[in-house]
Design a protein around this motif. Structure first.
Motif, PDB file in Angstrom:
ATOM      1  N   ASP A 140      25.376  53.256   2.299  1.00 40.88           N
ATOM      2  CA  ASP A 140      24.286  54.164   2.660  1.00 40.88           C
ATOM      3  C   ASP A 140      24.814  55.595   2.765  1.00 40.88           C
ATOM      4  N   ARG A 141      24.443  56.425   1.790  1.00 42.62           N
ATOM      5  CA  ARG A 141      24.870  57.823   1.784  1.00 42.62           C
ATOM      6  C   ARG A 141      23.884  58.739   2.504  1.00 42.62           C
ATOM      7  N   GLY A 142      22.814  58.154   3.004  1.00 41.83           N
ATOM      8  CA  GLY A 142      21.924  58.919   3.864  1.00 41.83           C
ATOM      9  C   GLY A 142      20.584  59.297   3.259  1.00 41.83           C
ATOM     10  N   ALA A 143      19.641  59.566   4.153  1.00 42.65           N
ATOM     11  CA  ALA A 143      18.316  60.055   3.802  1.00 42.65           C
ATOM     12  C   ALA A 143      18.370  61.580   3.877  1.00 42.65           C
ATOM     13  N   LYS A 144      18.152  62.238   2.744  1.00 43.64           N
ATOM     14  CA  LYS A 144      18.406  63.672   2.643  1.00 43.64           C
ATOM     15  C   LYS A 144      17.154  64.442   2.223  1.00 43.64           C
ATOM     16  N   GLU A 145      17.262  65.765   2.262  1.00 42.57           N
ATOM     17  CA  GLU A 145      16.183  66.641   1.806  1.00 42.57           C
ATOM     18  C   GLU A 145      16.733  67.621   0.782  1.00 42.57           C
ATOM     19  N   ALA A 146      15.896  67.998  -0.187  1.00 43.20           N
ATOM     20  CA  ALA A 146      16.313  68.949  -1.220  1.00 43.20           C
ATOM     21  C   ALA A 146      15.078  69.638  -1.803  1.00 43.20           C
ATOM     22  N   ASN A 147      15.315  70.768  -2.444  1.00 42.36           N
ATOM     23  CA  ASN A 147      14.234  71.525  -3.067  1.00 42.36           C
ATOM     24  C   ASN A 147      14.141  71.148  -4.547  1.00 42.36           C
ATOM     25  N   LEU A 148      13.616  69.942  -4.806  1.00 43.67           N
ATOM     26  CA  LEU A 148      13.510  69.417  -6.165  1.00 43.67           C
ATOM     27  C   LEU A 148      12.058  69.486  -6.637  1.00 43.67           C
ATOM     28  N   HIS A 149      11.867  69.828  -7.911  1.00 40.88           N
ATOM     29  CA  HIS A 149      10.522  70.051  -8.447  1.00 40.88           C
ATOM     30  C   HIS A 149       9.569  68.890  -8.179  1.00 40.88           C
ATOM     31  N   VAL A 150      10.001  67.657  -8.505  1.00 37.97           N
ATOM     32  CA  VAL A 150       9.078  66.518  -8.383  1.00 37.97           C
ATOM     33  C   VAL A 150       8.682  66.250  -6.937  1.00 37.97           C
ATOM     34  N   LEU A 151       9.500  66.666  -5.990  1.00 38.52           N
ATOM     35  CA  LEU A 151       9.183  66.505  -4.572  1.00 38.52           C
ATOM     36  C   LEU A 151       8.311  67.657  -4.078  1.00 38.52           C
ATOM     37  N   ARG A 152       8.597  68.839  -4.562  1.00 40.77           N
ATOM     38  CA  ARG A 152       7.894  70.053  -4.130  1.00 40.77           C
ATOM     39  C   ARG A 152       6.499  70.164  -4.719  1.00 40.77           C
ATOM     40  N   LYS A 153       6.326  69.739  -5.961  1.00 35.48           N
ATOM     41  CA  LYS A 153       5.080  69.982  -6.691  1.00 35.48           C
ATOM     42  C   LYS A 153       4.118  68.796  -6.705  1.00 35.48           C
ATOM     43  N   THR A 154       4.496  67.688  -6.084  1.00 34.82           N
ATOM     44  CA  THR A 154       3.591  66.544  -6.011  1.00 34.82           C
ATOM     45  C   THR A 154       2.765  66.656  -4.736  1.00 34.82           C
ATOM     46  N   SER A 155       1.449  66.489  -4.860  1.00 35.14           N
ATOM     47  CA  SER A 155       0.566  66.683  -3.707  1.00 35.14           C
ATOM     48  C   SER A 155       0.593  65.513  -2.732  1.00 35.14           C
ATOM     49  N   SER A 156       1.002  64.327  -3.211  1.00 36.55           N
ATOM     50  CA  SER A 156       1.094  63.151  -2.336  1.00 36.55           C
ATOM     51  C   SER A 156       2.506  63.060  -1.754  1.00 36.55           C
ATOM     52  N   PRO A 157       2.721  62.146  -0.799  1.00 38.99           N
ATOM     53  CA  PRO A 157       4.095  61.866  -0.387  1.00 38.99           C
ATOM     54  C   PRO A 157       4.947  61.513  -1.607  1.00 38.99           C
ATOM     55  N   ALA A 158       6.134  62.109  -1.692  1.00 43.46           N
ATOM     56  CA  ALA A 158       6.994  61.922  -2.868  1.00 43.46           C
ATOM     57  C   ALA A 158       8.439  61.758  -2.429  1.00 43.46           C
ATOM     58  N   ILE A 159       9.136  60.815  -3.062  1.00 39.35           N
ATOM     59  CA  ILE A 159      10.554  60.629  -2.785  1.00 39.35           C
ATOM     60  C   ILE A 159      11.318  60.499  -4.100  1.00 39.35           C
ATOM     61  N   LEU A 160      12.612  60.742  -4.024  1.00 40.45           N
ATOM     62  CA  LEU A 160      13.503  60.548  -5.165  1.00 40.45           C
ATOM     63  C   LEU A 160      14.653  59.667  -4.707  1.00 40.45           C
ATOM     64  N   THR A 161      14.945  58.618  -5.490  1.00 43.98           N
ATOM     65  CA  THR A 161      16.027  57.701  -5.134  1.00 43.98           C
ATOM     66  C   THR A 161      17.195  57.854  -6.107  1.00 43.98           C
ATOM     67  N   GLU A 162      18.405  57.778  -5.573  1.00 41.47           N
ATOM     68  CA  GLU A 162      19.636  57.861  -6.369  1.00 41.47           C
ATOM     69  C   GLU A 162      20.384  56.535  -6.181  1.00 41.47           C
ATOM     70  N   ASN A 163      20.358  55.726  -7.245  1.00 44.77           N
ATOM     71  CA  ASN A 163      20.792  54.329  -7.135  1.00 44.77           C
ATOM     72  C   ASN A 163      22.183  54.108  -7.718  1.00 44.77           C
ATOM     73  N   GLY A 164      23.203  54.465  -6.934  1.00 43.91           N
ATOM     74  CA  GLY A 164      24.574  54.299  -7.389  1.00 43.91           C
ATOM     75  C   GLY A 164      25.031  55.457  -8.260  1.00 43.91           C
ATOM     76  N   PHE A 165      26.320  55.420  -8.614  1.00 44.79           N
ATOM     77  CA  PHE A 165      26.941  56.506  -9.384  1.00 44.79           C
ATOM     78  C   PHE A 165      27.368  55.998 -10.753  1.00 44.79           C
ATOM     79  N   ILE A 166      26.827  56.617 -11.782  1.00 42.56           N
ATOM     80  CA  ILE A 166      27.085  56.180 -13.149  1.00 42.56           C
ATOM     81  C   ILE A 166      28.553  56.385 -13.547  1.00 42.56           C
ATOM     82  N   ASP A 167      29.216  57.344 -12.889  1.00 47.98           N
ATOM     83  CA  ASP A 167      30.614  57.635 -13.224  1.00 47.98           C
ATOM     84  C   ASP A 167      31.594  57.000 -12.236  1.00 47.98           C
ATOM     85  N   ASN A 168      31.091  56.042 -11.454  1.00 42.16           N
ATOM     86  CA  ASN A 168      31.958  55.213 -10.621  1.00 42.16           C
ATOM     87  C   ASN A 168      32.023  53.850 -11.309  1.00 42.16           C
ATOM     88  N   ALA A 169      33.204  53.405 -11.687  1.00 42.74           N
ATOM     89  CA  ALA A 169      33.355  52.189 -12.496  1.00 42.74           C
ATOM     90  C   ALA A 169      32.717  50.968 -11.842  1.00 42.74           C
TER      91      ALA A 169
END
Length: 201
Positions: A140-169
């Motif tokens: 668990d790397r944490g529940a975070k906040e950021a100024n991302l377009h899809v979160l900022r410009k969506t009128s409904s509740p919006a989240i973005l998930t980051e599911n693991g690291f592609i450059d971690n073997a």
């Protein structure tokens, strides 16, 4: 005539019952591959997770309708995604991504601005976040906040998930398996259903 009217009534109520509109956004696509490493491209994995999440929600839960920003490897701008979701009248927006930077684990984001439904957005996010960490075993790397377009410009509740690291073997090896993709999708579906109050079939 009476039969036709009865059928219409049933159809009408069926549409009314499925009133929770969920917009699932597989990140990147087409000319935008997202992050690439270990023989994987982010756009391919996000699409697999999104399609599977849709299928699980439709198979196991009711009371909703789902729209995906893309169902194949096509290019779609961020504006096109949020405009489509808003015009459709979505009740919840989730953008699915894979991280990069060499670390490991799962993290999720909501918009860092000030807005009316922020408390509800964060509550929804927390439910999905906990479900995903719990079911996948991701660090668990944490529940975070950021100024991302899809979160900022969506009128409904919006989240973005980051599911693991592609450059971690180790993460990449898991992301290459259908079983782990299904685990992530099941967790997203269960979290969404729990957060939005969708009844199980």
């Amino acid at each position: 005539m009476g039969i036709a009217l009865t059928g219409m009534t049933i159809s009408y109520h069926a549409v009314e019952a499925a009133d929770t509109r969920i917009y699932i956004d597989p990140g990147h696509g087409g000319s935008d591959p997202g992050a690439s490493a270990n023989g994987l491209q982010e756009k391919d994995i996000t699409l697999k997770i999104a399609l599977k999440t849709r299928d699980i929600l439709n198979e196991q839960y009711s009371g909703h309708t789902i729209k995906l920003s893309r169902t194949s490897d096509v290019t779609k701008s961020l504006n096109e995604r949020t405009n489509e979701a808003n015009n459709w009248g979505t009740n919840f927006f989730v953008s699915i991504h894979i991280n990069s930077g060499g670390a490991t684990g799962y993290e999720s984001y909501t918009w860092n601005g000030s807005y009316a439904n922020k408390e509800r957005t964060n509550a929804i996010r927390r439910t999905i976040h906990n479900e995903t960490v719990g079911q996948t075993g991701f660090i668990d790397r944490g529940a975070k906040e950021a100024n991302l377009h899809v979160l900022r410009k969506t009128s409904s509740p919006a989240i973005l998930t980051e599911n693991g690291f592609i450059d971690n073997a180790a993460d990449a090896d898991k992301l290459k398996t259908d079983a782990f993709i299904e685990e992530i999708a099941q967790a997203h579906a269960d979290g969404i259903a729990k957060a939005l109050g969708l009844p199980a079939k």
